[in-house]
Scaffold this motif. Structure first.
Motif, PDB file in Angstrom:
ATOM      1  N   GLU A 253       0.766  -1.359   0.053  1.00  0.00           N
ATOM      2  CA  GLU A 253       0.175  -0.001   0.161  1.00  0.00           C
ATOM      3  C   GLU A 253       0.965   1.211   0.074  1.00  0.00           C
ATOM      4  OE1 GLU A 253      -3.845   1.794   2.501  1.00  0.00           O
ATOM      5  OE2 GLU A 253      -2.683   0.242   3.190  1.00  0.00           O
ATOM      6  N   PRO A 254       0.655   2.317  -0.902  1.00  0.00           N
ATOM      7  CA  PRO A 254       1.264   3.355  -0.904  1.00  0.00           C
ATOM      8  C   PRO A 254       1.146   4.210   0.193  1.00  0.00           C
ATOM      9  CG  PRO A 254      -0.383   3.581  -2.370  1.00  0.00           C
ATOM     10  CD  PRO A 254      -0.442   2.078  -2.118  1.00  0.00           C
ATOM     11  N   LEU A 255       2.169   5.014   0.779  1.00  0.00           N
ATOM     12  CA  LEU A 255       2.134   5.787   2.014  1.00  0.00           C
ATOM     13  C   LEU A 255       2.232   7.196   1.636  1.00  0.00           C
ATOM     14  CD1 LEU A 255       4.924   4.019   4.176  1.00  0.00           C
ATOM     15  CD2 LEU A 255       2.536   3.903   4.244  1.00  0.00           C
ATOM     16  N   ASP A 256       0.990   7.652   2.249  1.00  0.00           N
ATOM     17  CA  ASP A 256       0.840   9.413   2.005  1.00  0.00           C
ATOM     18  C   ASP A 256       1.702  10.070   3.251  1.00  0.00           C
ATOM     19  OD1 ASP A 256      -0.071  11.973   1.214  1.00  0.00           O
ATOM     20  OD2 ASP A 256      -2.045  11.747   2.305  1.00  0.00           O
ATOM     21  N   GLN A 257       3.074  10.102   2.658  1.00  0.00           N
ATOM     22  CA  GLN A 257       3.804  10.760   3.770  1.00  0.00           C
ATOM     23  C   GLN A 257       5.172  10.982   2.749  1.00  0.00           C
ATOM     24  OE1 GLN A 257       4.022   7.548   6.607  1.00  0.00           O
ATOM     25  NE2 GLN A 257       6.230   7.012   5.847  1.00  0.00           N
ATOM     26  N   THR A 258       5.925  12.203   3.148  1.00  0.00           N
ATOM     27  CA  THR A 258       7.232  12.794   2.779  1.00  0.00           C
ATOM     28  C   THR A 258       8.349  11.779   2.876  1.00  0.00           C
ATOM     29  OG1 THR A 258       7.485  14.200   4.557  1.00  0.00           O
ATOM     30  CG2 THR A 258       6.546  15.111   2.698  1.00  0.00           C
ATOM     31  N   VAL A 259       9.308  11.593   2.328  1.00  0.00           N
ATOM     32  CA  VAL A 259      10.426  10.691   2.563  1.00  0.00           C
ATOM     33  C   VAL A 259      11.702  11.736   2.375  1.00  0.00           C
ATOM     34  CG1 VAL A 259      11.825   8.824   1.473  1.00  0.00           C
ATOM     35  CG2 VAL A 259       9.407   8.699   1.455  1.00  0.00           C
ATOM     36  N   PHE A 260      12.381  11.973   3.669  1.00  0.00           N
ATOM     37  CA  PHE A 260      13.661  12.295   3.820  1.00  0.00           C
ATOM     38  C   PHE A 260      14.553  11.301   3.868  1.00  0.00           C
ATOM     39  CE2 PHE A 260      11.480  16.258   3.722  1.00  0.00           C
ATOM     40  CZ  PHE A 260      12.256  17.136   3.417  1.00  0.00           C
ATOM     41  N   GLN A 261      15.497  10.936   2.902  1.00  0.00           N
ATOM     42  CA  GLN A 261      16.567   9.994   3.167  1.00  0.00           C
ATOM     43  C   GLN A 261      17.892  10.350   3.092  1.00  0.00           C
ATOM     44  OE1 GLN A 261      15.904   6.568   0.795  1.00  0.00           O
ATOM     45  NE2 GLN A 261      17.798   5.587   1.036  1.00  0.00           N
ATOM     46  N   TYR A 262      18.966   9.915   3.978  1.00  0.00           N
ATOM     47  CA  TYR A 262      20.116  10.382   4.352  1.00  0.00           C
ATOM     48  C   TYR A 262      20.960   9.036   4.266  1.00  0.00           C
ATOM     49  CZ  TYR A 262      24.578  12.837   5.390  1.00  0.00           C
ATOM     50  OH  TYR A 262      25.787  13.104   5.439  1.00  0.00           O
ATOM     51  N   PHE A 265      19.334   5.997   6.807  1.00  0.00           N
ATOM     52  CA  PHE A 265      18.217   6.798   7.469  1.00  0.00           C
ATOM     53  C   PHE A 265      17.395   7.140   6.821  1.00  0.00           C
ATOM     54  CE2 PHE A 265      22.299   7.975   9.918  1.00  0.00           C
ATOM     55  CZ  PHE A 265      22.182   7.081  10.952  1.00  0.00           C
ATOM     56  N   VAL A 266      15.804   6.827   7.108  1.00  0.00           N
ATOM     57  CA  VAL A 266      14.806   7.276   6.459  1.00  0.00           C
ATOM     58  C   VAL A 266      13.609   7.672   7.408  1.00  0.00           C
ATOM     59  CG1 VAL A 266      12.977   6.380   4.854  1.00  0.00           C
ATOM     60  CG2 VAL A 266      15.146   5.472   4.651  1.00  0.00           C
ATOM     61  N   MET A 267      13.302   9.180   7.048  1.00  0.00           N
ATOM     62  CA  MET A 267      12.505   9.736   7.971  1.00  0.00           C
ATOM     63  C   MET A 267      11.462  10.615   7.168  1.00  0.00           C
ATOM     64  SD  MET A 267      13.685   8.495  10.869  1.00  0.00           S
ATOM     65  CE  MET A 267      12.731   9.309  12.083  1.00  0.00           C
ATOM     66  N   THR A 268      10.584  11.534   7.942  1.00  0.00           N
ATOM     67  CA  THR A 268       9.602  12.259   6.826  1.00  0.00           C
ATOM     68  C   THR A 268       9.924  13.629   6.909  1.00  0.00           C
ATOM     69  OG1 THR A 268       8.080  12.560   8.965  1.00  0.00           O
ATOM     70  CG2 THR A 268       7.842  10.538   7.625  1.00  0.00           C
ATOM     71  N   THR A 269      10.938  14.116   7.663  1.00  0.00           N
ATOM     72  CA  THR A 269      11.221  15.490   7.664  1.00  0.00           C
ATOM     73  C   THR A 269      12.847  15.677   7.735  1.00  0.00           C
ATOM     74  OG1 THR A 269      11.286  16.007   9.952  1.00  0.00           O
ATOM     75  CG2 THR A 269       9.191  16.348   8.909  1.00  0.00           C
ATOM     76  N   ARG A 270      13.302  16.964   7.423  1.00  0.00           N
ATOM     77  CA  ARG A 270      14.529  17.131   7.547  1.00  0.00           C
ATOM     78  C   ARG A 270      15.114  17.293   8.942  1.00  0.00           C
ATOM     79  NH1 ARG A 270      17.772  19.044   3.434  1.00  0.00           N
ATOM     80  NH2 ARG A 270      15.843  19.804   2.230  1.00  0.00           N
ATOM     81  N   GLU A 271      14.116  17.735   9.775  1.00  0.00           N
ATOM     82  CA  GLU A 271      14.760  17.899  10.948  1.00  0.00           C
ATOM     83  C   GLU A 271      14.830  16.435  11.856  1.00  0.00           C
ATOM     84  OE1 GLU A 271      13.251  21.313   9.543  1.00  0.00           O
ATOM     85  OE2 GLU A 271      12.104  19.437   9.584  1.00  0.00           O
TER      86      GLU A 271
END
Length: 300
Positions: A253-262, A265-271
């Protein structure tokens, strides 16, 4: 195939080109490359080949699930939470990195045995389950259930790593949900695999060729095929070429959320990424052993 079965089609095709990765390993990356950066919830797909002297020594993860499936050879793993083991040919490890873990993945080489080759799939986690403790679901080569659409002596077998196919269901229960199949055609044949409506789905081929839906030209090896997800489409019709085919089919199922990957590490915001880097540097919030832990297998 029933009268109500409506097949998906290909909306994008990406050739996975072999490139260096880790410490001397080679990977064919499709998802996560510049040509297919995001395919929610899938973050990365690597078809890896680990020669002697190469590998993936100690490295951290946070925020995703990593699924390792061995096609040939054997790989060892070890982590900062005390978990370690071996993934043999045909075996699978489904790791949820959760709030944080450090681990190593290294090949096992022995005279007469093939180099380790396999697939690693990264799957984004719904943000509401991003902070669990790391966890594992593992199946050995003989523990992955198999479906035979045309019977055990037929030309098709489907190893059900997660989800269900032709009445066969895997015991693996991934966070967020995901279906993952290894399909083998020993000759030309056709199947129809159901896929939940609206789910993102793709195919990666490493042997032979397959045609999707009503197309007549089969798609060759080392291509990732992104499938449509239009209303009314109930699954995908797959027809192998004359020489057969071997590939994985994954859907989630697709996720309705942003992806910030470094990196890992995978999160939803730069912070959140900045906080993760700080946690890792300070050795807190899941990375308590970041400064002291060293794997045995990654530091030989």
């Amino acid at each position: 195939m029933s009268l109500t079965s409506v097949s998906r089609s290909i909306v994008k095709k990406v050739l996975a080109v072999e490139t260096p990765e880790g410490a001397g390993a080679l990977v064919r990356r499709s998802i996560g490359s510049m040509t297919l950066k995001n395919l929610t919830p899938f973050l990365m797909l690597d078809h890896f080949h680990v020669a002697e002297g190469a590998g993936f020594p100690d490295h951290p993860h946070r925020g995703q699930a990593t699924v390792t499936y061995m096609l040939e050879g054997t790989s060892q793993h070890e982590d900062s939470a005390g978990h370690k083991g071996t993934i043999e040919t045909g075996g699978m490890q489904w790791m949820c990195a959760g709030r944080g873990i450090i681990h190593a993945e290294m090949p096992v080489h022995a005279k007469g045995n093939p180099d380790p080759r396999g697939l690693q799939l990264w799957i984004d986690l719904p943000k509401e389950v991003w902070i669990p403790e790391p966890s594992y679901q593992e199946l050995g080569p003989g523990q992955i259930p198999t479906a035979y659409p045309e019977g055990p002596d037929g030309p098709v077998k489907i190893r059900v790593m997660s989800g269900k196919s032709y009445g066969v269901e895997s015991p693996v229960r991934p966070l967020g949900g995901c279906w993952y199949f290894h399909v083998t055609f020993t000759g030309k044949a056709t199947i129809f695999q159901d896929i939940p409506a609206g789910w993102t789905a793709f195919i990666y081929i490493w042997k032979g060729s397959i045609a999707v839906g009503e197309e007549t030209m089969p798609n060759p090896t080392f291509h990732t095929l992104v499938l449509s997800a239009e209303e009314g489409q109930t699954g995908v019709k797959l027809t192998a070429g004359e020489e057969g085919a071997e590939f994985v089919l994954a859907a989630a199922e697709p996720l309705d959320q942003t992806v910030f990957q470094y990196g890992p590490f995978v999160m939803t915001t730069r912070e959140e990424i900045q906080k993760t880097l700080l946690d890792y540097q300070m050795g807190i919030n899941g990375f308590e052993k970041a400064r002291t832990w060293k794997s045995i297998i990654g530091n030989r």
